[in-house]
Enzyme design. Structure first.
Site, PDB file in Angstrom:
ATOM      1  N   TYR A 117      14.495  27.690  42.726  1.00  0.00           N
ATOM      2  CA  TYR A 117      12.981  27.344  43.021  1.00  0.00           C
ATOM      3  C   TYR A 117      12.853  28.067  44.126  1.00  0.00           C
ATOM      4  O   TYR A 117      11.459  28.511  44.007  1.00  0.00           O
ATOM      5  CB  TYR A 117      13.045  25.770  43.317  1.00  0.00           C
ATOM      6  CG  TYR A 117      13.327  25.114  42.272  1.00  0.00           C
ATOM      7  CD1 TYR A 117      13.671  25.446  40.976  1.00  0.00           C
ATOM      8  CD2 TYR A 117      13.210  23.457  42.380  1.00  0.00           C
ATOM      9  CE1 TYR A 117      13.697  24.229  39.942  1.00  0.00           C
ATOM     10  CE2 TYR A 117      13.381  22.601  41.385  1.00  0.00           C
ATOM     11  CZ  TYR A 117      13.637  23.140  40.001  1.00  0.00           C
ATOM     12  OH  TYR A 117      13.578  22.264  39.163  1.00  0.00           O
ATOM     13  N   ARG A 126      18.739  27.740  55.084  1.00  0.00           N
ATOM     14  CA  ARG A 126      20.171  27.256  55.244  1.00  0.00           C
ATOM     15  C   ARG A 126      20.759  27.579  56.326  1.00  0.00           C
ATOM     16  O   ARG A 126      21.894  26.926  56.855  1.00  0.00           O
ATOM     17  CB  ARG A 126      21.078  27.545  53.842  1.00  0.00           C
ATOM     18  CG  ARG A 126      20.319  27.176  52.585  1.00  0.00           C
ATOM     19  CD  ARG A 126      21.104  27.511  51.317  1.00  0.00           C
ATOM     20  NE  ARG A 126      20.311  27.192  50.299  1.00  0.00           N
ATOM     21  CZ  ARG A 126      20.836  27.136  49.001  1.00  0.00           C
ATOM     22  NH1 ARG A 126      22.067  27.921  48.837  1.00  0.00           N
ATOM     23  NH2 ARG A 126      20.133  26.979  47.893  1.00  0.00           N
ATOM     24  N   ASP A 132      18.714  27.398  35.788  1.00  0.00           N
ATOM     25  CA  ASP A 132      19.067  28.412  36.577  1.00  0.00           C
ATOM     26  C   ASP A 132      20.471  28.920  36.405  1.00  0.00           C
ATOM     27  O   ASP A 132      20.958  29.766  37.175  1.00  0.00           O
ATOM     28  CB  ASP A 132      18.875  28.193  38.128  1.00  0.00           C
ATOM     29  CG  ASP A 132      19.775  26.982  38.454  1.00  0.00           C
ATOM     30  OD1 ASP A 132      20.132  26.153  37.501  1.00  0.00           O
ATOM     31  OD2 ASP A 132      20.068  26.751  39.666  1.00  0.00           O
ATOM     32  N   GLU A 133      21.256  28.500  35.306  1.00  0.00           N
ATOM     33  CA  GLU A 133      22.544  28.957  35.014  1.00  0.00           C
ATOM     34  C   GLU A 133      22.471  29.032  33.359  1.00  0.00           C
ATOM     35  O   GLU A 133      21.890  28.331  32.836  1.00  0.00           O
ATOM     36  CB  GLU A 133      23.385  27.740  35.377  1.00  0.00           C
ATOM     37  CG  GLU A 133      23.545  27.191  36.710  1.00  0.00           C
ATOM     38  CD  GLU A 133      24.462  26.315  37.161  1.00  0.00           C
ATOM     39  OE1 GLU A 133      25.613  26.349  36.568  1.00  0.00           O
ATOM     40  OE2 GLU A 133      23.913  25.302  37.701  1.00  0.00           O
TER      41      GLU A 133
END
Length: 605
Positions: free
Chosen positions: A33, A65, A120-121
């Site tokens: 995202y 992060r 996303d995979e």
């Protein structure tokens, strides 16, 4: 010496499944995202970025992060650890779906099976591609390796996986050059290991694991929940028997597992703990359903629920337009907050919808404003079945989904040309009736069960099935038409033509009289019928006004018909027995019935 090496290598690989022939790549988009937003706005690449949905940071880029921002962290907590966090609203998933589809198209260019796992995979089976490249001299591994092998496996899997790592690197470079997304990849001989090893060296990197390291790798996982195929309920059952880590699951016997699970499930759990997985990569097609959900703290007013449903419907119609298929089933999902159960639970209802709600304009699937209103009425009817409005209710989620589709057919002979367009016809009968505002009347009365059966067998809906029943008996249905509407019969649609009760009585009387007359003996009924018809047609050719029309026919409507229809109807009214005589004639018994307009109004029994 060679025999000793072969025997040692065989024993090394005997702890895992013996089939190492496949080469599987798992591709995962880094902070998906957030990366979509960074591709749209490159200025966001250098700042801590968080994607906000409601009061949650669902994901963030690696800059954020580094400050300690984690997935599904409260916005307030994220701002505490990273005060300069840039927040972008990510509740509208349209751009994310579009980016996912672009990446999927890039992967399809390999001509290998590609299976989507979320947005996303993706899994890619490159086994055949590896076989083609195996003839090349270069077998160098690209990227990171989980652990160095002590010796080569006799089946040649090490060489194949090294070649697969080269292919994975090429794929990742192509995704970046074509759509601008960095990715990580996992390379293994099965889907389970490929997925679990993929994030080992994030971001923008890849890792390969050989079969003989599967057991040791799986044993490093602290919770059985880390295995993708193990859900929360299975995890609770395992924990209740002190099976907490994957290492615990590896040590427990099959017999102990069979006491709490079925035999197949026990074997499956044991195999997964050892890194064994024989499930194939299944080529992903179009989704079986297209849906959206909106969660919130609590809603207890029907009008607020209707507003949220309306907003969801608008977004859902955009997705359906992009998909291109015509929906034929709709599902409504609600999540209720129950104080007694101390948790929320979902309930759903669904029903079939008519494909005529959707129209095709210039090759694009669209829904008119009237169609949207009809969909809203269907949705709210399902809502009323889920919620007892006489009692207080509290909802924390509303979901809409189209769950079944029919493919669009094109071409001149396609039935879609007739069903999806507004076909205008002229009315023959007087349609002036008393206004009947009842909404309980159905379009079909004697349709097959499938015409009104929903996918939820407990609650049948009145929406007819998109599948045409084998035999449908049309019933009289009153229509509320003003005089000015009758004056413009060309605007009437086929679906709006119905016979009222008075008209049915007159038609029945007409058919009975015709039947009685047809019983009168004649020398040559077919010949007489043809001669009578030709004479009558000749007599009526010059009569344009409907002076001799039956009393139940609107003359103004009749005069608006084409000349051919007027002449055909005049023949029928002047000689009612003609159709019966022609139908009963021995000469025409084996011939096809004439395709006249009257067969749509007066059904032949």
């Amino acid at each position: 010496m060679d025999d000793a090496i072969m025997q040692s290598s065989s024993s090394t690989c005997s702890y895992v499944d013996g089939d190492h022939t496949r080469s599987i790549i798992h591709i995962d988009i880094d902070c998906f995202y957030a990366q979509v937003e960074m591709v749209k706005n490159p200025e966001l690449r250098s700042v801590p970025l968080g994607i906000q949905q409601k009061n949650i940071v669902v994901t963030s880029n690696y800059e954020a992060r580094n400050y300690g921002v984690q997935k599904c962290m409260l916005v307030t907590d994220a701002l505490k650890v990273c005060p300069n966090l840039k927040l972008v609203n990510g509740e509208d998933l349209h751009d994310y779906r579009a980016a996912s589809n672009k990446i999927f198209e890039v992967l399809l260019s390999l001509k290998c099976p590609v299976e989507k796992l979320g947005m996303d995979e993706n899994f890619i089976d490159v086994t055949k591609l590896v076989q083609e490249k195996q003839k090349l001299d270069s077998h160098e591994l690209v990227g990171r390796l989980y652990s160095e092998p002590s010796m080569d496996c006799p089946c040649g899997c090490h060489t194949r996986l090294k070649i697969a790592s080269q292919i994975a690197n090429d794929i990742r470079q192509k995704v970046y050059s074509d759509v601008g997304f960095t990715t990580c990849a996992g390379i293994a001989h099965n889907k389970l290991l490929a997925k679990l090893i993929c994030p080992f060296h994030k971001p923008n990197n890849q890792t390969t694991i050989f079969p003989e390291h599967a057991i040791a790798f799986m044993a490093t996982m602290d919770s059985v929940r880390a295995i993708p195929s193990i859900g929360s309920k299975t995890t609770e059952t395992l924990i209740s028997h002190k099976i907490i880590s994957v290492s615990d699951l590896q040590k427990v016997s099959i017999e102990v597992l069979k006491k709490n699970f079925s035999s197949d499930m026990a074997i499956r759990l044991k195999s997964l703990s050892l890194g064994e997985d024989n499930t194939p990569v299944k080529q992903t097609g179009k989704p079986l359903s297209i849906g959206l959900e909106d969660s919130f703290k609590t809603v207890s007013v029907k009008s607020e629920v209707e507003d949220k449903i309306s907003a969801l419907l608008q977004r859902l119609l955009v997705l359906v337009r992009e998909d291109g298929r015509i929906p034929v089933s709709l599902r409504v999902t609600l999540r209720k907050k129950d104080a007694k159960r101390l948790s929320s639970h979902r309930e759903s209802r669904q029903c079939q919808i008519s494909p005529s709600i959707f129209t095709i304009n210039n090759g694009t699937l669209t829904v008119t404003e009237a169609g949207q209103q009809k969909l809203m009425s269907i949705i709210m009817r399902l809502f009323n079945k889920l919620i007892d409005l006489s009692k207080p209710f509290h909802l924390t989620l509303v979901g809409l989904a189209f769950t079944k589709f029919q493919e669009r057919m094109t071409g001149r002979s396609s039935i879609v040309n007739y069903l999806m367009n507004d076909i205008s016809v002229q009315s023959v009968l007087n349609l002036q009736n008393d206004c009947d505002t009842s909404t309980s009347a159905m379009d079909y009365s004697a349709a097959s069960p499938s015409s009104s059966t929903t996918t939820d067998l407990s609650d049948a809906e009145v929406e007819p099935s998109p599948k045409k029943p084998k035999k449908v008996t049309w019933i009289a249905k009153r229509r509320c038409l003003a005089k000015e509407e009758v004056a413009s019969p060309s605007k009437l649609k086929v679906s709006e033509l119905r016979l009222n009760s008075k008209e049915l009585e007159k038609v029945s009387e007409l058919r009975l009289n015709s039947r009685d007359r047809s019983l009168t003996p004649r020398a040559s009924p077919a010949k007489d019928n043809l001669s009578d018809t030709s004479e009558t047609m000749k007599d009526l050719t010059d009569d344009s006004p409907c002076d001799d029309c039956p009393s139940y026919v609107d003359k103004e409507v009749f005069n608006a018909l084409p000349d051919e229809m007027q002449q055909e109807l005049k023949v029928m009214w002047k000689n009612p027995s003609s159709s019966e005589v022609q139908r009963s004639s021995p000469r025409t018994t084996n011939k096809s019935k004439p395709n006249t307009i009257m067969k749509y109004f007066v059904p032949h029994k």
